[in-house]
Structures are given as structure tokens and as C-alpha cells.
Write a protein that holds these residues in place. Structure first.
Motif, PDB file in Angstrom:
ATOM      1  N   ILE A 146       7.858  23.126 -13.403  1.00  0.00           N
ATOM      2  CA  ILE A 146       6.883  23.430 -12.183  1.00  0.00           C
ATOM      3  C   ILE A 146       7.549  24.897 -11.665  1.00  0.00           C
ATOM      4  O   ILE A 146       8.603  24.826 -11.433  1.00  0.00           O
TER       5      ILE A 146
ATOM      6  N   ILE B 284       1.497  12.700 -15.580  1.00  0.00           N
ATOM      7  CA  ILE B 284       0.535  13.261 -16.683  1.00  0.00           C
ATOM      8  C   ILE B 284       0.870  14.818 -16.524  1.00  0.00           C
ATOM      9  O   ILE B 284       0.557  15.495 -17.721  1.00  0.00           O
ATOM     10  N   ILE B 285       1.121  15.550 -15.337  1.00  0.00           N
ATOM     11  CA  ILE B 285       1.358  16.795 -15.406  1.00  0.00           C
ATOM     12  C   ILE B 285       2.508  17.266 -16.175  1.00  0.00           C
ATOM     13  O   ILE B 285       2.488  18.392 -17.092  1.00  0.00           O
TER      14      ILE B 285
ATOM     15  N   LEU C 127       0.713  10.861 -11.160  1.00  0.00           N
ATOM     16  CA  LEU C 127      -0.071  12.376 -11.473  1.00  0.00           C
ATOM     17  C   LEU C 127       0.935  13.176 -12.031  1.00  0.00           C
ATOM     18  O   LEU C 127       0.569  14.132 -12.951  1.00  0.00           O
ATOM     19  N   PHE C 128       2.240  13.162 -11.446  1.00  0.00           N
ATOM     20  CA  PHE C 128       3.372  14.184 -12.091  1.00  0.00           C
ATOM     21  C   PHE C 128       3.735  13.751 -13.642  1.00  0.00           C
ATOM     22  O   PHE C 128       4.133  14.627 -14.517  1.00  0.00           O
TER      23      PHE C 128
ATOM     24  N   TYR D 187       6.458  19.581  -2.400  1.00  0.00           N
ATOM     25  CA  TYR D 187       6.722  20.116  -3.429  1.00  0.00           C
ATOM     26  C   TYR D 187       7.832  21.426  -3.501  1.00  0.00           C
ATOM     27  O   TYR D 187       8.215  21.669  -2.378  1.00  0.00           O
TER      28      TYR D 187
ATOM     29  N   TYR E 247      -0.678  16.931   7.449  1.00  0.00           N
ATOM     30  CA  TYR E 247      -0.915  18.276   6.734  1.00  0.00           C
ATOM     31  C   TYR E 247       0.392  19.178   6.829  1.00  0.00           C
ATOM     32  O   TYR E 247       0.841  19.691   5.723  1.00  0.00           O
TER      33      TYR E 247
ATOM     34  N   HIS F 220       1.829  17.998 -19.951  1.00  0.00           N
ATOM     35  CA  HIS F 220       1.207  19.364 -20.412  1.00  0.00           C
ATOM     36  C   HIS F 220       2.045  20.612 -19.987  1.00  0.00           C
ATOM     37  O   HIS F 220       1.858  21.533 -20.499  1.00  0.00           O
TER      38      HIS F 220
ATOM     39  N   MET G 211       1.141   5.971  -7.480  1.00  0.00           N
ATOM     40  CA  MET G 211       0.106   6.998  -7.797  1.00  0.00           C
ATOM     41  C   MET G 211       0.586   8.473  -7.862  1.00  0.00           C
ATOM     42  O   MET G 211       0.311   9.139  -8.924  1.00  0.00           O
ATOM     43  N   ASN G 212       1.240   8.801  -7.058  1.00  0.00           N
ATOM     44  CA  ASN G 212       2.049  10.241  -7.048  1.00  0.00           C
ATOM     45  C   ASN G 212       2.772  10.311  -8.257  1.00  0.00           C
ATOM     46  O   ASN G 212       2.739  11.448  -8.797  1.00  0.00           O
TER      47      ASN G 212
ATOM     48  N   SER H  24       0.710  -1.123   0.227  1.00  0.00           N
ATOM     49  CA  SER H  24      -0.069   0.033  -0.266  1.00  0.00           C
ATOM     50  C   SER H  24       0.933   1.188   0.077  1.00  0.00           C
ATOM     51  O   SER H  24       0.528   2.184  -0.640  1.00  0.00           O
TER      52      SER H  24
ATOM     53  N   SER I 123       2.104   1.425  -3.337  1.00  0.00           N
ATOM     54  CA  SER I 123       0.955   2.317  -4.371  1.00  0.00           C
ATOM     55  C   SER I 123       0.803   3.587  -4.212  1.00  0.00           C
ATOM     56  O   SER I 123       0.581   4.244  -5.382  1.00  0.00           O
ATOM     57  N   TRP I 124       0.946   4.337  -3.127  1.00  0.00           N
ATOM     58  CA  TRP I 124       0.625   5.688  -2.647  1.00  0.00           C
ATOM     59  C   TRP I 124       1.646   6.517  -3.830  1.00  0.00           C
ATOM     60  O   TRP I 124       1.361   7.410  -4.291  1.00  0.00           O
TER      61      TRP I 124
ATOM     62  N   ASN J 130       2.599  17.939   3.708  1.00  0.00           N
ATOM     63  CA  ASN J 130       1.955  18.417   2.656  1.00  0.00           C
ATOM     64  C   ASN J 130       2.790  19.372   2.070  1.00  0.00           C
ATOM     65  O   ASN J 130       3.123  19.836   0.587  1.00  0.00           O
ATOM     66  N   PHE J 131       3.552  20.067   2.916  1.00  0.00           N
ATOM     67  CA  PHE J 131       4.284  21.672   2.515  1.00  0.00           C
ATOM     68  C   PHE J 131       5.475  21.182   2.101  1.00  0.00           C
ATOM     69  O   PHE J 131       6.179  21.829   0.974  1.00  0.00           O
TER      70      PHE J 131
END
Lengths: 284, 282
Positions: free
Chosen positions: A55, A47-48, A44-45, A203, A196, A51, A40-41, A33, A36-37, A199-200
Motif C-alpha cells: 500500500i 483480498i486487496i 478486505l485487506f 491506514y 469519522y 492484487h 471482515m476488515n 459482533s 466480526s467487524w 477513520n483516518f
């Protein structure tokens, strides 16, 4: 007699491994698990980056550079979750139940004793995956003819040094957070709060360096709770988003990271001791 | 009938009071929930900034959008997903049911004239109502601060009706879907890992992580067939006008169908499970 800290630590590590191995299915599922996280992350990038080319404008965090950053975040996350997370939660629990009494009685430093008893081996594969991602992206980057990546083995000690600084900072934040449960009686939201906060640092810090709120966030999480440098500085050592030699501000921030690691460790020790003074056991 | 209503009403009141005990903690927790959105705002800002610069230089991506999402839409999407999740997420439901089965507590539903699923549903409704009561204030505050991200303003009234309906349905869908996973506990005593996998899949497939339009073609088409998207993506996409007209009503119909499917499935699992169940000890 001085207790042998190393031996105690190794015993903790062994016990935890035995415990993990006795619930093998659970262990494997935890590994799966957490990996997997991460995947997945990563997706996402991926895919980003279909485009956008980078960043942040002019920040130099293009695809390969960013994946070095992401790999660094995984490595640090995995260190924190393997060595500190379960223990911090357990510490809150010890306070609530009053079992901290037993830890206080043992002839060994209490902070050491509550910091390392449980090592969560299942979180380690994530760090290995992160290291793999870093190596892979570095190879990609050095094959990129548009980039002039200056890299030698000499960078490895620097990278490891700043990863260690980052881990120390995260450890200190965690000890401070869990020490608050002595005053609050219980701190159920430890994990949520940690989620939380981290999270900062997931990136590049450049994304905050615009607008008033962004700068305020950047300042807070660099100088008050120094978690942005935890991931940003080691990642910059390898990814060199702005090339070499480093700009003056990069050097300053790197020096600050080492200082912040020392200061936050001292601060966490102080808070821990203060908190213990207010400890009034429970029930019995 | 009257007795039955009284029973539900009592459950309802107990649950409400249970929740009101920690209201301060609650409001703070709700505000904290928006912290990740803050990083999302800055992350996507940095990304869209580069895209629009490239656009000015005449490079690829002619309209500065990602999968049809402008910068404002993207942030608005993440905010709306929090609303969807406020309806569809059922923390602790799977675990609770499985624990009751394992510990034998479930026996009380076998001897009392009270339906387990109905009882749990009443509790959830009460918990959610209290949640909305307390959370409306922080939600309103955050949405007011972020109002500039909603580029197109409020959607027309018919869209609003579908939006609200889909939210209410997502509550039922989320409840019965997770209840089904918990009821699997009649067969496997340990469903924690199953719940974990569900959480993981849900995060990705419901659109909680990012708008489903971002998924590459074939995977996106497949995910569209699954029930998960109604738990987060669908209401948000309806609000933002990503799904409109006939497509919107078809989506709503499919959501109703999925909800009915899981209601029936939960019933079947319950009846089969109870037949299989053997209670030991105390």
C-alpha cells in the motif's frame, strides 16, 4: 483524606464486570459482533493484497507489515472502546440530565470519576485478537528470507510505550469532545464523530502524503489532532516497513508522539476544567 | 377512501415538520458522511499506484485494474454506494417496531383503523423526502468536486432509468426487509442482537464495504443470490456499467421479486404476530 484512586478504579472494573456478566447473552453477542467487524476488515485487506504488493509505492507496507499495522489498530481501538468510549458517552448524558452535580460533590477528582466508571469488557477480545494478528504476522515476517527483520524483546517495551501514548492521545481527544457537550447542551454525535476521526488512523499515514489535500490532512491529523501517530508509530516499531535503523524523520516523529501524548493530556485537562466552569446543572 | 388519504396526508405532514426541526445539524451530518470517502480515495490511490508501477515493470496484473475496476471506478463506486444507502438504509426502523411491540404501544394500531406498516412507510417517505431536499446540496457539491473519478461520464438514458428505478425499489426493499426483522419481535421480545447481525451482514453482503466483484468466486456467486446486494451494490454497478444489457434487466426483475417477497412476508408476519400478541397493562 486522600481517596485511593487504585481501589476506586478496581471497584469500577469489578462492578462493570458483574454488570456485563448479568446480561451474558448480550455480552457474548457484543464480543462476536466486534470480532466480526475485525475479521471482515481483515478479509478486505487479504483480498486487496492479492492484487497489490504494497500500500503506497516504496512505503514498505507489504502484506505482513500491514497486518502488524492492522493488529496495532485493533489493540488501540479495543483499549479506547473498553476504557473510554462508554464513559465519554455517559459524561455527555450526565451533563444533559444534570446528574453531573453528584459527581462534582464526591471527594475525588471529577475527571477521574467520570473517566472510568464503566469498563466495557466486551470490547477486550478484539484487542487480544489484534495482539494475535501482530504475533502471527511477526512470525511470518521473520520467516521471510527477503526481509531482514531485526527484532528482539527490547522492542516490546518501546511498542507498549507508544501504544500507551496512543491511548492517552485518544483519551484526550475523547474528553475534549465530550466536554463540548457542556457548551452545546448535548452532543449526540459523539460516537459518529469518533468513528469519522478514527477513520483516518486506520491506514498507514503514507497514503496521505501526496497532493495538497493529502498533505493538509496529514498535517492536521499529525500536528493539530495528533491521531495519525497513535497507530503509525507503535506499528512502525514492530513492522519496520523501512528497515532498521530508523530514518531521522521516523525518530523525530516518535519523539513527537511522546510529546504529543503529554501535551494532549494537559490540553484535555485544561478544556475539562474550563468546561466545568461553564456547567450550569439542569432541571432537578 | 378520501378519509384514508387524509389520514396518510396528516401523518406525512407531521413527519415532514418533525424532520425540518434539525435541518442545520442535518446538512452538517450529510457532509460528514463523506469523510470516510476521503480516506478511501487516498487508500485506493496508494494501492492503484503500486499496481500501475508493477504494470510498467511488466509484472502481473496487465491492465491496472482490480476485478475490472479502474481507480476512478473504485472511488466512484464508493460515492454511488452512499447514494444507494441514502435510499435503502432505514435507521431505527427495526428497533422502533420491536420497541413498540415490547412496550405495548402497538395496541394503538389494533384499535385504530390505521395500518401500522402503512403508517411507518408514510413516515419514512416523508423523512427521506426531507433528507433529499436538504442533502441534495452537499451531495451535489461532493459529486461535482469528485467528477473526475467518473471516467466514463454520465451513463446512457436507459441505464439512468434502470438506475433510478433500482434506487426507488431499494427504498422499498430496505423498508420491508428491516420491518420483517422488527416484526420478529412478536416472537422474540429482544431483537436488538438480531438487528446487529443484520447490520453486520448487510455491510458486507450489500457491497457497502467493497464492490462484490472482489469476493472470491464461490462466495461471490452465493452472495449474488441474496437480496442484500440490491441495497447498495446493484444501483452503483448499473450506473458504472458493470452490469449491462439483459443482465441488468434480469437484475431489476429479481429486485422487484425480492421487494414483493418482503412486502408479502411483512404482511404475513404482522397478521400472525397480532394473533399471537397479548397486551398487558395500561
Amino acid at each position: 483524606m486522600q481517596p485511593s484512586y487504585l481501589n476506586v478504579f478496581l471497584t469500577f472494573a469489578r462492578n462493570s464486570l458483574i454488570r456485563d456478566m448479568s446480561f451474558r447473552m448480550n455480552f457474548i453477542l457484543q464480543c462476536v459482533s466486534s470480532i466480526s467487524w475485525a475479521v471482515m476488515n481483515f478479509g478486505l485487506f487479504k483480498i486487496i493484497y492479492q492484487h497489490t504488493s504494497s500500500i503506497g509505492r516504496g512505503s514498505g507496507w507489504e502484506e505482513n507489515e500491514f497486518f502488524i499495522f492492522l493488529g496495532t489498530v485493533w489493540v488501540i481501538n479495543s483499549l479506547v472502546q473498553t476504557f473510554f468510549m462508554a464513559n465519554a458517552e455517559e459524561f455527555s448524558e450526565l451533563i444533559r440530565t444534570g446528574n453531573l452535580d453528584f459527581a462534582l460533590l464526591k471527594p475525588i477528582d471529577t475527571q477521574f470519576l467520570i473517566s472510568f466508571p464503566r469498563i466495557n469488557w466486551a470490547q477486550l477480545p478484539n484487542g487480544i485478537l489484534g495482539a494475535g494478528l501482530i504475533v502471527y504476522s511477526l512470525i511470518q515476517l521473520s520467516n521471510d528470507s527477503n526481509k531482514n527483520l531485526q527484532l528482539s524483546l527490547a522492542y516490546l517495551p518501546a511498542f507498549l510505550f507508544f501504544v500507551a501514548c496512543g491511548a492517552i492521545i485518544m483519551y484526550s481527544v475523547m474528553i475534549v469532545l465530550s466536554s463540548t457537550s457542556i457548551w452545546l447542551g448535548r452532543n449526540q454525535n459523539l460516537y459518529t464523530f469518533w468513528f469519522y476521526i478514527t477513520n483516518f488512523y486506520r491506514y498507514p499515514m503514507e497514503i496521505y502524503q501526496r497532493s495538497g489535500i493529502g498533505m493538509a490532512l496529514w498535517g492536521t491529523f499529525t500536528f493539530v489532532i495528533p491521531i495519525l501517530v497513535v497507530s503509525n508509530i507503535p506499528a512502525r516499531v514492530l513492522a519496520q516497513p523501512l528497515g532498521t535503523p530508523w530514518k531521522t524523520w521516523e525518530l523525530l516523529l516518535a519523539g513527537y508522539t511522546a510529546l504529543a501524548a503529554v501535551l494532549s493530556l494537559v490540553a484535555s485537562r485544561w478544556v475539562f476544567k474550563r468546561a466545568l466552569l461553564s456547567y450550569r446543572s439542569a432541571s432537578s | 377512501m378520501a378519509a384514508r388519504v387524509m389520514t396518510w396526508w396528516t401523518f406525512f405532514q407531521i413527519s415532514i415538520n418533525e424532520r425540518l426541526v434539525y435541518r442545520g445539524d442535518f446538512m452538517l451530518g450529510t457532509l460528514m458522511r463523506f469523510l470516510p470517502t476521503l480516506t478511501q480515495i487516498f487508500l485506493w490511490w496508494a494501492i492503484y499506484d503500486v499496481i500501475s508501477t508493477n504494470m510498467a515493470q511488466g509484472n502481473e496484473n496487465p491492465n491496472g485494474e482490480i476485478a475490472g475496476y479502474r481507480y476512478g471506478d473504485m472511488v466512484a463506486y464508493y460515492l454511488l454506494v452512499i447514494v444507494s444507502r441514502a435510499f435503502s438504509s432505514m435507521p431505527g426502523l427495526t428497533r422502533g417496531i420491536a420497541d413498540q411491540i415490547r412496550s405495548g404501544e402497538v395496541k394503538k394500531f389494533l384499535i385504530q383503523p390505521v395500518d401500522m406498516l402503512g403508517c411507518l412507510l408514510t413516515q419514512r417517505v416523508a423523512h427521506k423526502l426531507v433528507y433529499y431536499l436538504i442533502a441534495t446540496l452537499p451531495f451535489a457539491l461532493v459529486f461535482w468536486i469528485c467528477r473526475s473519478f467518473f471516467v466514463d461520464g454520465w451513463p446512457p438514458i436507459d441505464v439512468m432509468v434502470v438506475f433510478v428505478t433500482s434506487l426507488l425499489l431499494s427504498f422499498l426493499l430496505g423498508f420491508f426487509l428491516e420491518a420483517c426483522i422488527g416484526l420478529v419481535g412478536f416472537w422474540f421480545l429482544e431483537v436488538t442482537s438480531l438487528g446487529f447481525i443484520y447490520m453486520l451482514l448487510n455491510f458486507l453482503l450489500s457491497g457497502h464495504m467493497f464492490p462484490l466483484e472482489l469476493l472470491p468466486g464461490s462466495i461471490g456467486a452465493f452472495v449474488n443470490f441474496l437480496p442484500f446486494k440490491y441495497l447498495a451494490y446493484f444501483p452503483a454497478a448499473v450506473f458504472l456499467g458493470k452490469i449491462r444489457g439483459t443482465e441488468m434487466y434480469i437484475g431489476l426483475a429479481v429486485e422487484i421479486a425480492w421487494t414483493l417477497f418482503f412486502i408479502v412476508l411483512a404482511r404475513v408476519l404482522w397478521h400472525r404476530g397480532v394473533k399471537r400478541y397479548s397486551g398487558f397493562g395500561g
